[in-house]
Design a protein around this motif. Sequence first.
Motif, PDB file in Angstrom:
ATOM      1  N   ASP A 218       0.610  -1.424  -0.236  1.00 45.33           N
ATOM      2  CA  ASP A 218      -0.126   0.316  -0.288  1.00 45.33           C
ATOM      3  C   ASP A 218       0.612   1.427  -0.340  1.00 45.33           C
ATOM      4  O   ASP A 218       2.115   0.951   0.623  1.00 45.33           O
ATOM      5  CB  ASP A 218      -0.285   0.093   0.722  1.00 45.33           C
ATOM      6  CG  ASP A 218      -0.691   0.379   2.593  1.00 45.33           C
ATOM      7  OD1 ASP A 218       0.996   0.611   2.343  1.00 45.33           O
ATOM      8  OD2 ASP A 218      -1.536   0.315   3.032  1.00 45.33           O
ATOM      9  N   LYS A 220       1.327   4.831   1.987  1.00 41.09           N
ATOM     10  CA  LYS A 220       0.007   5.342   3.372  1.00 41.09           C
ATOM     11  C   LYS A 220       0.470   7.195   3.333  1.00 41.09           C
ATOM     12  O   LYS A 220      -0.078   7.582   3.352  1.00 41.09           O
ATOM     13  CB  LYS A 220       1.090   4.815   4.350  1.00 41.09           C
ATOM     14  CG  LYS A 220       0.763   3.397   4.429  1.00 41.09           C
ATOM     15  CD  LYS A 220       1.388   3.381   6.145  1.00 41.09           C
ATOM     16  CE  LYS A 220       1.449   2.100   6.754  1.00 41.09           C
ATOM     17  NZ  LYS A 220       2.289   0.996   6.374  1.00 41.09           N
ATOM     18  N   GLY A 232      -4.044   6.361   6.244  1.00 46.17           N
ATOM     19  CA  GLY A 232      -5.049   5.048   5.680  1.00 46.17           C
ATOM     20  C   GLY A 232      -4.152   4.165   4.662  1.00 46.17           C
ATOM     21  O   GLY A 232      -4.075   2.910   4.798  1.00 46.17           O
ATOM     22  N   PHE A 275      -2.940  -9.723   9.459  1.00 50.22           N
ATOM     23  CA  PHE A 275      -2.337  -9.093   8.774  1.00 50.22           C
ATOM     24  C   PHE A 275      -0.453  -8.547   9.307  1.00 50.22           C
ATOM     25  O   PHE A 275      -0.721  -7.899  10.180  1.00 50.22           O
ATOM     26  CB  PHE A 275      -3.640  -7.948   8.495  1.00 50.22           C
ATOM     27  CG  PHE A 275      -2.891  -6.001   8.133  1.00 50.22           C
ATOM     28  CD1 PHE A 275      -1.355  -6.094   7.429  1.00 50.22           C
ATOM     29  CD2 PHE A 275      -2.680  -5.309   7.839  1.00 50.22           C
ATOM     30  CE1 PHE A 275      -0.868  -5.061   6.665  1.00 50.22           C
ATOM     31  CE2 PHE A 275      -2.285  -3.829   7.319  1.00 50.22           C
ATOM     32  CZ  PHE A 275      -1.253  -4.032   6.541  1.00 50.22           C
ATOM     33  N   ASN A 291      -1.370  -6.534  12.619  1.00 51.28           N
ATOM     34  CA  ASN A 291      -3.007  -6.806  12.755  1.00 51.28           C
ATOM     35  C   ASN A 291      -2.986  -7.445  12.756  1.00 51.28           C
ATOM     36  O   ASN A 291      -3.519  -8.668  11.804  1.00 51.28           O
ATOM     37  CB  ASN A 291      -2.760  -6.010  11.580  1.00 51.28           C
ATOM     38  CG  ASN A 291      -2.128  -4.109  11.878  1.00 51.28           C
ATOM     39  OD1 ASN A 291      -2.038  -3.121  12.789  1.00 51.28           O
ATOM     40  ND2 ASN A 291      -1.806  -3.991  10.830  1.00 51.28           N
ATOM     41  N   ARG A 293      -7.170  -8.258  10.878  1.00 45.54           N
ATOM     42  CA  ARG A 293      -7.748  -7.411  10.521  1.00 45.54           C
ATOM     43  C   ARG A 293      -6.607  -7.949   9.473  1.00 45.54           C
ATOM     44  O   ARG A 293      -5.542  -8.089   9.014  1.00 45.54           O
ATOM     45  CB  ARG A 293      -8.071  -6.465  11.274  1.00 45.54           C
ATOM     46  CG  ARG A 293      -7.333  -5.212  10.852  1.00 45.54           C
ATOM     47  CD  ARG A 293      -7.525  -3.800  11.163  1.00 45.54           C
ATOM     48  NE  ARG A 293      -6.303  -3.039  11.132  1.00 45.54           N
ATOM     49  CZ  ARG A 293      -5.527  -2.932  10.384  1.00 45.54           C
ATOM     50  NH1 ARG A 293      -5.678  -2.461   8.581  1.00 45.54           N
ATOM     51  NH2 ARG A 293      -4.524  -1.368  10.819  1.00 45.54           N
ATOM     52  N   GLY A 295      -6.469  -5.391   5.992  1.00 46.54           N
ATOM     53  CA  GLY A 295      -5.946  -3.962   5.888  1.00 46.54           C
ATOM     54  C   GLY A 295      -6.396  -3.481   4.775  1.00 46.54           C
ATOM     55  O   GLY A 295      -7.314  -4.108   3.542  1.00 46.54           O
ATOM     56  N   GLU A 298      -5.420  -2.705   1.262  1.00 51.38           N
ATOM     57  CA  GLU A 298      -4.638  -3.538   0.190  1.00 51.38           C
ATOM     58  C   GLU A 298      -5.642  -4.459  -0.366  1.00 51.38           C
ATOM     59  O   GLU A 298      -5.900  -5.490  -0.354  1.00 51.38           O
ATOM     60  CB  GLU A 298      -4.151  -4.317   1.328  1.00 51.38           C
ATOM     61  CG  GLU A 298      -3.065  -3.950   2.144  1.00 51.38           C
ATOM     62  CD  GLU A 298      -2.908  -2.518   2.612  1.00 51.38           C
ATOM     63  OE1 GLU A 298      -3.431  -2.563   3.405  1.00 51.38           O
ATOM     64  OE2 GLU A 298      -1.807  -2.707   4.087  1.00 51.38           O
TER      65      GLU A 298
END
Length: 423
Positions: A218, A220, A232, A275, A291, A293, A295, A298
Amino acid sequence: MNILILGSGGREHTFCWKLSQSPKCQNLYVSPGNAGTAAIATNLGIPVLDFKSIKVAVIKNNIQMVIVGPEAPLVEGIKEFFQSDSQLSKVSLIGPNSEAAKLEGSKSFAKKFMNKYKIPTAKYSEFTSSSLSQAFKFLETMTPPYVLKADGLAGGKGVLIIEDIDKAKKELKSMLLNRKFGKASEKVVIEEFLNGIELSCFIISDGKTGITFPMAKDYKKIGEADTGLNTGGMGAVSPVPFVDIEFQKKIDEKIIKPTLRGLKSENMLYQGFIFIGLINVDGEPMVIEYNVRMGDPETEVVIPRIKNDFVSLFQAVSNQNLKTIKLKIDKRVAVTVMSVSGGYPEKYNKGYAIKGLENIKDAIIFHSGTIIEGDKVVTNGGRVLTLTGLGNSMQEALKKSYNGLKEIQFKEMYYRNDIGFDL
Ligand code: AMP
Ligand code: GLY
């Protein structure tokens, strides 16, 4: 099956888009949801931390599966809330319990876990207000830039990277003594700065087995050429060209396997997404963060590349049958480019009408901060919507996203024109 997705961003719209394609999905609900999810599911509008109202909605709508998008409800124990309630305990909730969610909710917990299971990560030490003078001494032994991390969740703002030692000391003091990030910075992790390119690795785990999704990268920073403030995420690509077979093998052996082994050894029955924020340091993968969860953005490039039925995938997570599932990956490249409200990630306006959505033909629209007002779709957040293009090359995929963005208008709209520039 009736399914509820918790959250309101592009990640949740992507889950919604994917689950709505499954013949096993009957009624699909999103809460709170956005204008994009409203078009293909029923938005419930309940905030993700209002567990009591979520319970009422689950029972009323005979919901059998709940997919948790963001980390906050997991860190706050939504898994235990469901497991300990006789009316909810049979509902499949995809996401780890609060103990395992500390992998994201506490940097100190994550660092201890990585050290215990010998997972490569930056060297570190942790401090509280009572060890401020030791923290200053530790900083003096490090080479700049200095990386200061608030231990707890701080809305993505809790990591400071500072060149100057005096400024680093000042910030550290403000984190520990003046609670710059509230309770989240009662403890601070100071770690070695790692130099390299970051990438995002996603695993779905049923507690016994893990399946690795396609890698993504990603973008950022708000500004082109990766300049300016952190956001984000302003765009993402999948696959990641520099992840060759050899590098993927290192990620599997040095990071994914010991992570899953560690979770099992700690008896954390982990049924959900992991993640792993990775960085490629001279050809070696190291972990920047965990993480609990998927992304965002992503998800908007990873899920469109997975051909499997996602209801079946989530059922396998609940039944601990993941080992029977083989991922079918679309070989094409996916890119997504995020359009945001002018001013984001600082102050921005909301409530502007979004025009041109109906003209998008070659890209998939995933809504983030949008809402329906009357008969209009209007902006309702910093990140507004993202367009995912799929193509046989990155150029082809990018062309689809950018051509689509030219069709869309809202006041003060901004997006980066250089997603994928470094690959
Ligand atoms: P985190 O919340 O831990 O992912 O940190 C946010 C961002 O700060 C990461 O995505 C990296 O860009 C950067 N970062 C965090 N830790 C380090 C580190 N040890 N070295 C270099 N950059 C880092
Ligand atoms: N795009 C990074 C994240 O979801 O945290």
